[in-house]
Design an enzyme around this catalytic site. Sequence first.
Site, short mmCIF file in Angstrom:
data_model
loop_
_atom_site.label_atom_id
_atom_site.label_comp_id
_atom_site.label_asym_id
_atom_site.label_seq_id
_atom_site.Cartn_x
_atom_site.Cartn_y
_atom_site.Cartn_z
N LYS A 120 -34.88 -8.62 -19.11
CA LYS A 120 -36.78 -7.63 -18.87
C LYS A 120 -35.42 -6.20 -17.82
O LYS A 120 -35.77 -5.09 -19.05
CB LYS A 120 -36.73 -8.18 -17.29
CG LYS A 120 -38.02 -7.37 -17.42
CD LYS A 120 -38.82 -7.78 -16.21
CE LYS A 120 -38.39 -7.80 -14.88
NZ LYS A 120 -39.61 -8.26 -13.73
N ASP A 138 -42.66 -8.88 -18.43
CA ASP A 138 -43.16 -9.21 -16.44
C ASP A 138 -44.14 -10.23 -16.59
O ASP A 138 -44.96 -10.13 -17.31
CB ASP A 138 -42.71 -8.10 -15.92
CG ASP A 138 -44.18 -6.98 -15.97
OD1 ASP A 138 -44.76 -7.24 -16.84
OD2 ASP A 138 -44.30 -6.46 -15.23
#
Length: 214
Positions: A120, A138
């Site tokens: 991420k 997220d």
Amino acid sequence: MKIEDIEPFFATLAAANPQPASELEYTSVFELLAAVLLSAQATDVGVNKATRRLFPVANTPQKLLALGVEGVSEYIRTIGLYRNKAKHLLATCRILVDQHGGRVPRSRAALEALPGVGRKTANVVLNVAFGEPTMAVDTHIFRVSNRTGLAPGRNPLDVELRLEERVPEPYRVEAHHWLILHGRYVCVARTPRCSACAVSRWCDYFRLGATPRA
């Protein structure tokens, strides 16, 4: 969500916010990397509060290394898990200095090799700093993608891969910003604000009978 609904879904988000941006504060690629690394399990507001104190003093790998773990910890102690994050940040700084001339690498493999940097975080840096059409999934993007039916998936990687397949090319660079902001302020976790949602007409959650909330 139907394929034909995806383009107007993003067109509407784009019209409302033509130039979306990260809410993390930074002035260089390295500051962005450091801020994203610190943001794990923390809010952007909390990270910005800490980096407003840290970056004027140390905003390069070399300057952070000179501060050491204790020095960095003093500036970021308001952030959760601050001591471990200080260690990861300094370990990342050491690799940047020793292996990359103090610069943030542009490849996913090199970014993910940095301590505390996962997929991420790498996606955020590749997208925000280098303009690549990556999807940094997220908790907000995961929720919005599943709730709306845009890109359902059992885990963040599933959602990321579905988004890469389904988001129309003209919207790919900014898509993760629009989805994060939508999840942060409209499609919130407990009480989604459906009556204030500009894209509810294309959302599976709303169309399948969710009760609109103010």
